[in-house]
Design a protein around this motif. Sequence first.
Motif, short mmCIF file in Angstrom:
data_model
loop_
_atom_site.label_atom_id
_atom_site.label_comp_id
_atom_site.label_asym_id
_atom_site.label_seq_id
_atom_site.Cartn_x
_atom_site.Cartn_y
_atom_site.Cartn_z
N ARG A 23 -1.27 4.58 3.98
CA ARG A 23 -1.51 4.51 5.40
C ARG A 23 -0.46 3.60 5.99
O ARG A 23 -0.33 2.45 5.58
CB ARG A 23 -2.90 3.92 5.67
CG ARG A 23 -3.98 4.95 5.64
CD ARG A 23 -5.27 4.24 5.67
NE ARG A 23 -5.20 3.11 4.77
CZ ARG A 23 -6.21 2.33 4.45
NH1 ARG A 23 -7.35 2.52 4.99
NH2 ARG A 23 -6.06 1.34 3.61
N SER A 24 0.28 4.12 6.91
CA SER A 24 1.51 3.50 7.36
C SER A 24 1.38 1.99 7.54
O SER A 24 0.40 1.49 8.08
CB SER A 24 1.92 4.15 8.66
OG SER A 24 2.61 3.25 9.48
N LYS A 25 2.39 1.30 7.04
CA LYS A 25 2.35 -0.16 7.12
C LYS A 25 3.01 -0.66 8.39
O LYS A 25 3.38 -1.81 8.50
CB LYS A 25 3.08 -0.75 5.91
CG LYS A 25 2.29 -0.66 4.65
CD LYS A 25 2.54 -1.90 3.81
CE LYS A 25 1.49 -2.03 2.74
NZ LYS A 25 1.51 -3.31 2.08
N LYS A 26 3.21 0.22 9.35
CA LYS A 26 3.91 -0.16 10.58
C LYS A 26 3.22 -1.31 11.29
O LYS A 26 2.00 -1.44 11.27
CB LYS A 26 3.99 1.04 11.51
CG LYS A 26 5.32 1.74 11.43
CD LYS A 26 5.52 2.60 12.65
CE LYS A 26 6.97 2.49 13.08
NZ LYS A 26 7.35 3.41 14.09
N ARG A 27 4.02 -2.12 11.93
CA ARG A 27 3.44 -3.24 12.65
C ARG A 27 2.76 -2.74 13.91
O ARG A 27 3.28 -1.90 14.64
CB ARG A 27 4.54 -4.21 13.06
CG ARG A 27 5.10 -4.91 11.86
CD ARG A 27 5.69 -6.24 12.29
NE ARG A 27 5.89 -7.05 11.11
CZ ARG A 27 6.97 -6.93 10.36
NH1 ARG A 27 7.89 -6.05 10.66
NH2 ARG A 27 7.10 -7.69 9.30
N ASP B 150 11.81 2.07 7.93
CA ASP B 150 10.72 2.97 7.57
C ASP B 150 11.33 4.31 7.17
O ASP B 150 11.40 5.22 7.97
CB ASP B 150 9.78 3.11 8.78
CG ASP B 150 8.55 3.92 8.43
OD1 ASP B 150 8.32 4.14 7.23
OD2 ASP B 150 7.84 4.34 9.35
N ASN B 151 11.80 4.40 5.94
CA ASN B 151 12.44 5.66 5.54
C ASN B 151 12.03 6.05 4.12
O ASN B 151 11.21 5.39 3.48
CB ASN B 151 13.96 5.55 5.65
CG ASN B 151 14.52 4.49 4.71
OD1 ASN B 151 13.85 4.05 3.77
ND2 ASN B 151 15.74 4.09 4.94
N ALA B 152 12.63 7.10 3.64
CA ALA B 152 12.23 7.64 2.33
C ALA B 152 12.48 6.63 1.20
O ALA B 152 11.66 6.48 0.30
CB ALA B 152 13.00 8.93 2.06
N ILE C 43 9.91 5.19 -1.59
CA ILE C 43 10.11 5.27 -3.04
C ILE C 43 9.93 3.89 -3.67
O ILE C 43 9.31 3.74 -4.73
CB ILE C 43 11.51 5.84 -3.36
CG1 ILE C 43 11.57 7.29 -2.89
CG2 ILE C 43 11.79 5.76 -4.86
CD1 ILE C 43 12.92 7.93 -3.06
N ILE C 44 10.45 2.86 -3.00
CA ILE C 44 10.25 1.51 -3.53
C ILE C 44 8.77 1.20 -3.65
O ILE C 44 8.30 0.69 -4.68
CB ILE C 44 10.93 0.46 -2.61
CG1 ILE C 44 12.44 0.62 -2.65
CG2 ILE C 44 10.54 -0.95 -3.05
CD1 ILE C 44 13.17 -0.33 -1.72
N ARG C 45 8.02 1.53 -2.62
CA ARG C 45 6.58 1.23 -2.66
C ARG C 45 5.89 2.01 -3.78
O ARG C 45 5.03 1.49 -4.47
CB ARG C 45 5.93 1.57 -1.32
CG ARG C 45 6.36 0.67 -0.22
CD ARG C 45 5.51 0.84 1.03
NE ARG C 45 6.07 0.06 2.09
CZ ARG C 45 5.97 -1.25 2.18
NH1 ARG C 45 5.30 -1.92 1.26
NH2 ARG C 45 6.54 -1.91 3.16
N LEU C 46 6.30 3.24 -3.93
CA LEU C 46 5.73 4.05 -5.00
C LEU C 46 6.05 3.41 -6.36
O LEU C 46 5.19 3.32 -7.25
CB LEU C 46 6.32 5.46 -4.94
CG LEU C 46 5.50 6.54 -5.60
CD1 LEU C 46 4.12 6.61 -4.95
CD2 LEU C 46 6.20 7.88 -5.48
#
Lengths: 298, 251, 281
Positions: free
Chosen positions: A288-292, C93-95, C99-102
């Motif tokens: 779920r998007s971590k956007k601020r 906020d990109n692909a 990938i890093i988060r994954l």
Amino acid sequence: MDKDLNWREFIITRAIKASGYSAIVFVALIFIFLLREGLPTLGEVDLSTLFSVRWYPIEDYFGILPLITGSLIVTLGAALVAIPFGIGTAVYISEIAPRAVREVLKPLVELLGGLPSVVLGFLGILVLSPWLRTTFDLPTGLTAFTGSLLLAAIAVPTIVSVAEDALDTVPRSYREAAWAIGATHWQTIWRVTLPAARSGVMTGIMLGIGRAIGETMAVMMVTGNAPVMAIRPGSLFEPARTMTATIAAEMGEVASGSVHYHTLFFIGIVLFLISLAVNVAASSVIFRSKKRSERILS
Amino acid sequence: MNKLVIENLSLQYADGTESLSNINMDIAKNAITVLFGPAGGGKSTLLRCINRLNDLTDVETMSGRIMMDGEDILNPATDTIALRRKVGMVFARPVVLPMSIRKNLTYGLELAGEKRKSKLEEAVERSLKLAAIWDEVKDRLEEPAIALSGGQQQRICLARSLAQQPEVILLDEPTSGLDPISTGKVEAALQELKKDYTIILVPHSVQQAARTADYAAFFLQGELVEYGNGDELFTNPQEQRTEDYVTGRFG
Amino acid sequence: MNRHLSQRLGFSLLTLIAIITVVPIISVIVYIFLQGSPAISREFLLAVPRSGMREGGIFPAIIGTFYLTIGTAIFSVPLGIAAAIYLSEYAPDNAWTRIIRLAIINLAGIPSVVYGLFGLGLFVLFLKFGTSILAASLTLSIMTLPVIISTSEEALRAVPQSFRTVSVSLGATRWQTIRRIVLPQGLPGILTGVILGLERAAGETAPILFTGAAFFLPRLPGSIFDATMALPYHLFVISTQVPEMPIQIQYGTALVLLIFVLGMNLIATVIRSRARARRQW
Ligand SMILES: Nc1ncnc2c1ncn2[C@@H]1O[C@H](COP(=O)(O)OP(=O)(O)OP(=O)(O)O)[C@@H](O)[C@H]1O
Ligand SMILES: [Mg+2]
């Protein structure tokens, strides 16, 4: 002076960015080294042997099916215990417990998550398995079920923690709407709150079970380590041996580069892929998007 | 004498709203220029262009120029750090940094590498006096700034941007959360400050606009409707839309 | 059935479940304290094991766990915090970021024994560090990394965005803002995460089994290229591999390990609650 500042900023920024990407590098490295040491097995052991029901490396029997079924049955047993207790406790903490109780309960459950698994295994040997043996009149207390109970203790904190967070984020207004139409607190929990938190609760279950499959020491200490096919319901109360325990127990004794060594790494690949699948599935929710949410000051 | 010359400035955010369309404005030195108008008119957006704080937001497209002393500050090559030292900003919500009052005031100077104690001391006292809050805090400079009242915090924020001796001060509804007495103190301070600084103020009401403006600009949905001498604009507006707004017949 | 009766029954059931979950946790801790404390003595803590580990103390194991924890911290703390800063302050906020988060989520999920295999393959054999404190610490570091990254990122994100805006508006560079505002404000949260991560590393056995743990070593390791005893592995050894092991020594060892781990947990909790009380936002 300002030149200096620019340089420092440039270098630090680069270092931070590189660190950010390090996680990708490590996952790749782990996979590469597992493949490098594990894939040779496929050339050394017939597939029919590898996927047979006999694990007896001293006589070159490298069938990993008993280990896979061993892991499955122990994990299944753990899930049967951990899911109701994990969710029950999460619901209790988030929906029913008075504030003061909640403040004590959550850290306590998280503390359980921090207990070293060898301590659990140790008590499993000395306390739990003798008790199970006498209570259920079993030939041995070192069974898959003993392992399941310990694994449940390891999975529960994860399930509770993630599921409780999910329940906590269900907006109050949902519950109030249910109360307004005359639902009891209990009905609200089952018909409104839990369904609304469903995906978070599922994530918690998956992550908890993921931890259980990967757990090593506690299982190795209490399951009796017999590499037999565990495919009957009764197998739960007989000794079993998991993939993780096999690696831990045998890697110390093999010569590096031997067939046995490669096969143990091959089991590692299987474990890696299982955890990859579980976590990719579970993470689709975490994303779920971590956007601020906060907009710039204005 | 003009401090800033805004030429054909247009700006669009990533969500597609045209927040500024073709703005042309000359902003005078040593005067208070007031930007006013209904919500969403683009006033804050314009302020944030002048210190390039919009770099932090997701701006989709921006065109035009803002000349400050003959240089285009929207040029990508502009040293934004140096620019922001010259253009101070005070926000609607007073945000004191989580440190002592003194540290709040010296924050900008220390960033710029100022280490001399005497310089820092001098800046603290001077800026607090300018922001009309010296007497209230001079004995408690080491206390956390968060302990002050909202009105005091806002004047600390004003003092904080003055400490760097900027040339331009941007104020975005600086008194929106303050009581009338604190508001009066801030307004009085601004009247003093305009002798040395270029001040651009987004007021929180038409009354405040009328009270403080040397020059006033009326913004409506990204458009600069009318711009002129403060007294004239409020007593005798040329545009119907301006008149509707200042007389309260708007909407 | 009466709706209120069913509610009453349901609540009792849930309460019972919560009690069954929590009581064993407390009992485990209390039980080990009761059984283990008689074993604790000066000699037990400060002497080396004797007579096939059936007598003497566990000093080398305590020190070994201490070394491994420090070693893990040296590698994982700076790297983990830097990665968290990247994710919280720089990452677009990109692909790639996804990938890093994954990757981080996957690192967190990889079984600890697989980390052991990896450490054996890379550090022990390929890089030829041998079974050593160095190899074990590096292995534990990578295992700890995702915990440190996730908790630190959360701590950094909790710092109000308005502080960053104000700092930048005063002429700070991005790094200056991080150094002077974001990091100091996020520090208690980061510290809590670091300690919880290290707590896990200190209690782990599987990753060090084949990378650095020694079955028995009657002296202290001389360098980072020596293997070392460690508390969790020692507990495993004396409870499964040594016949006729006095029960007291086993419980004593479990207690020391528990104190080590719970002590870290306690420190983390204290830091967290103190910071909450002191927070200026
Ligand atoms: N960071 C942003 N991202 C996207 N759109 C924005 C952003 N900031 C402002 N906008 C949009 O730009 C338009 C102008 O906004 P701006 O804040 O400049 O108006 P304003 O005149 O300051 O209004 P107010 O009196 O409410 O402060 C609005 O439609 C707003 O929704
Ligand atoms: Mg605004």
